[in-house]
Design an enzyme around this catalytic site. Structure first.
Site, PDB file in Angstrom:
ATOM      1  N   LYS A  43       0.836  -1.211   0.000  1.00 42.92           N
ATOM      2  CA  LYS A  43       0.000   0.000   0.000  1.00 42.92           C
ATOM      3  C   LYS A  43       0.869   1.260   0.000  1.00 42.92           C
ATOM      4  CE  LYS A  43      -0.322  -0.007   5.018  1.00 42.92           C
ATOM      5  NZ  LYS A  43      -1.112  -0.459   6.176  1.00 42.92           N
ATOM      6  N   TYR A 283      14.007  31.561   3.557  1.00 45.95           N
ATOM      7  CA  TYR A 283      12.863  32.366   3.990  1.00 45.95           C
ATOM      8  C   TYR A 283      12.934  32.657   5.486  1.00 45.95           C
ATOM      9  CZ  TYR A 283      10.618  31.138  -0.459  1.00 45.95           C
ATOM     10  OH  TYR A 283      10.308  30.969  -1.773  1.00 45.95           O
TER      11      TYR A 283
HETATM   12  C1  LIG Z   1      -0.403  -1.402   6.918  1.00 43.38           C
HETATM   13  C2  LIG Z   1      -0.998  -2.688   7.279  1.00 43.38           C
HETATM   14  C3  LIG Z   1      -0.191  -3.820   7.449  1.00 43.38           C
HETATM   15  C4  LIG Z   1       1.317  -3.764   7.413  1.00 43.38           C
HETATM   16  O1  LIG Z   1       1.836  -3.114   8.543  1.00 43.38           O
HETATM   17  P1  LIG Z   1       3.413  -2.985   8.814  1.00 43.38           P
HETATM   18  O2  LIG Z   1       3.516  -2.515  10.205  1.00 43.38           O
HETATM   19  O3  LIG Z   1       3.905  -1.974   7.846  1.00 43.38           O
HETATM   20  O4  LIG Z   1       4.007  -4.310   8.572  1.00 43.38           O
HETATM   21  C5  LIG Z   1      -0.820  -5.026   7.670  1.00 43.38           C
HETATM   22  N1  LIG Z   1      -2.167  -5.118   7.732  1.00 43.38           N
HETATM   23  C6  LIG Z   1      -2.987  -4.044   7.588  1.00 43.38           C
HETATM   24  C7  LIG Z   1      -4.454  -4.212   7.677  1.00 43.38           C
HETATM   25  C8  LIG Z   1      -2.419  -2.788   7.368  1.00 43.38           C
HETATM   26  O5  LIG Z   1      -3.224  -1.731   7.235  1.00 43.38           O
END
Ligand SMILES: *Cc1c(COP(=O)(O)O)cnc(C)c1O
Length: 395
Positions: A43, A283
């Site tokens: 993701k 800035y």
């Molecule tokens: C983001 C997520 C993961 C992975 O989490 P990590 O801590 O990055 O390994 C797994 N399951 C769900 C439902 C998530 O949203």
């Protein structure tokens, strides 16, 4: 095609990705948890690394790939599967009815997290399509699915839709594994998931669902959470979920495996010059040079994902030397002090994240400066940035 796609810009920062490091991390994670099914989470544009760049590798090396958006999964499905292997693809995030139809056609699975599935069912029926679904229950995160006590009632309403849904999975997400070294809360969540499994059986959903809960941290430190498979995100990219996770794994396993950061972020200077003693930088004139100062102006800023919080605080690496950020980080520019770098010349390449000579700048360090977590540092790197997978050694 918009201006951010297509040809590589000649002058901009770029992200180098090590496919070798990615493969190494996946191997390490597989060995630690020896899961029945090894899942990788891609993701957030593969945690900012680049879905396009790492997606094909993940399809070769994982059993299951998890994403948030339907379009991410559909894109992955369009990539040639290697060895004739069809990797299971699961959409964890929100999904509309039109997308549900597309996912069903592509054989992609999706998590039911609320009431959207009622619209999916209506959209699927006229096409005579079936969709593979995972039921997400809330065991203590306060996010997707019904809370404990409501599992059976919810599953009864779901079970009325077996005409369009194939119920293949049952899942939850843990709330408190990264911030602690004892896992009592997570254990209680796993107990909640087992309760949900009882409800699943009671209402007559299909036998032997694929039951999953563990993200990176739990897959490493809580064996009872591994169940049918794990979903590793952050650790796949060579970043530790937290210091507590390192400690937890050390206590559990006795040794610590090495994770290799997959990403290096670099930039070529736009101009190198000497600002005289007393001159101001950036800035708000927040930095005043106490001496004649050789500065490098880097064409990278908070638009690209370099946190503004690093103003007058962070450093970058140039030829293995730490070079402080002077003044404020701007939208498209960053100014660093290269006075101490020998033989600077009129152009330098700075490393914003990753190794440079014997020095290394980790995402954890940037997170510390910016008062956030490594997850946010990498996932905020702009999608417009140029990403390149380095050839593996031996090629
Ligand atoms: C983001 C997520 C993961 C992975 O989490 P990590 O801590 O990055 O390994 C797994 N399951 C769900 C439902 C998530 O949203």
């Amino acid at each position: 095609m918009g201006p951010y796609q297509g040809k590589r810009p000649e002058r901009s920062s770029w992200i180098e990705l090590s496919g070798e490091a990615f493969a190494h991390n996946l191997q390490v994670l597989r060995e630690i948890s020896a899961p029945a099914d090894f899942g990788v989470v891609l993701k957030g544009n593969a945690y900012g690394h680049g879905l396009e760049q790492l997606g094909p590798l993940a399809l070769q090396l994982a059993d299951t790939v998890y994403v948030i958006e339907p379009r991410e999964a559909l894109w992955l499905r369009g990539q040639a599967d290697t060895d004739g292997r069809t990797v299971r693809l699961v959409v964890l995030g929100a999904c509309g009815p039109g997308e549900a139809v597309e996912l069903a056609r592509a054989g992609i699975e999706v998590a039911i997290t609320g009431d959207d599935h009622l619209q999916w069912a209506e959209a699927l029926k006229p096409h005579g399509l079936r969709l593979k679904v995972h039921v997400h229950v809330d065991t203590g995160l306060g996010r997707e699915g019904p809370v404990r006590g409501g599992y059976e009632a919810w599953m009864r309403t779901l079970a009325a839709h077996t005409d369009v849904f194939d119920f293949v999975g049952l899942m939850t997400h843990l709330a408190n594994t990264e911030d602690v070294t004892e896992q009592d809360y997570a254990r209680e969540q796993v107990a909640g998931l087992r309760e949900a499994l009882q409800a699943w059986k009671l209402v007559g959903l299909p036998d032997d669902p694929f039951v999953h809960a563990a993200a990176s941290a739990a897959s490493m430190v809580l064996p009872s959470s591994r169940l049918s498979g794990v979903r590793c995100g952050i650790a796949a990219y060579g970043l530790w979920p937290s210091t507590e996770t390192r400690i937890g794994l050390k206590l559990l396993a006795g040794t610590l495996p090495e994770l290799h950061p997959v990403m290096r972020w670099r930039v070529r200077s736009q101009i190198v010059k000497t600002v005289p003693e007393g001159g101001f930088i950036g800035y708000g004139c927040t930095h005043r040079c106490a001496r004649d100062t050789t500065v490098a102006v880097l064409p990278v800023g908070y638009f690209d994902g370099y946190p503004r919080r690093l103003s007058n605080r962070g450093h970058v690496l140039v030829d293995g030397h730490r070079c402080p950020v002077l003044g404020r980080v701007m939208m498209n520019h960053l100014i660093v002090d290269v006075t101490e770098v020998p033989d600077v010349g009129d152009e330098i390449v700075a490393t914003l994240l990753g190794t440079d000579g014997s020095e290394v700048l980790r995402a954890e360090q940037l997170a510390d400066w910016a008062d956030t977590i490594n997850y946010e540092i990498v996932t905020r790197l702009g999608q417009h940035l140029w990403r390149v997978v380095l050839p593996t050694s031996g090629e």
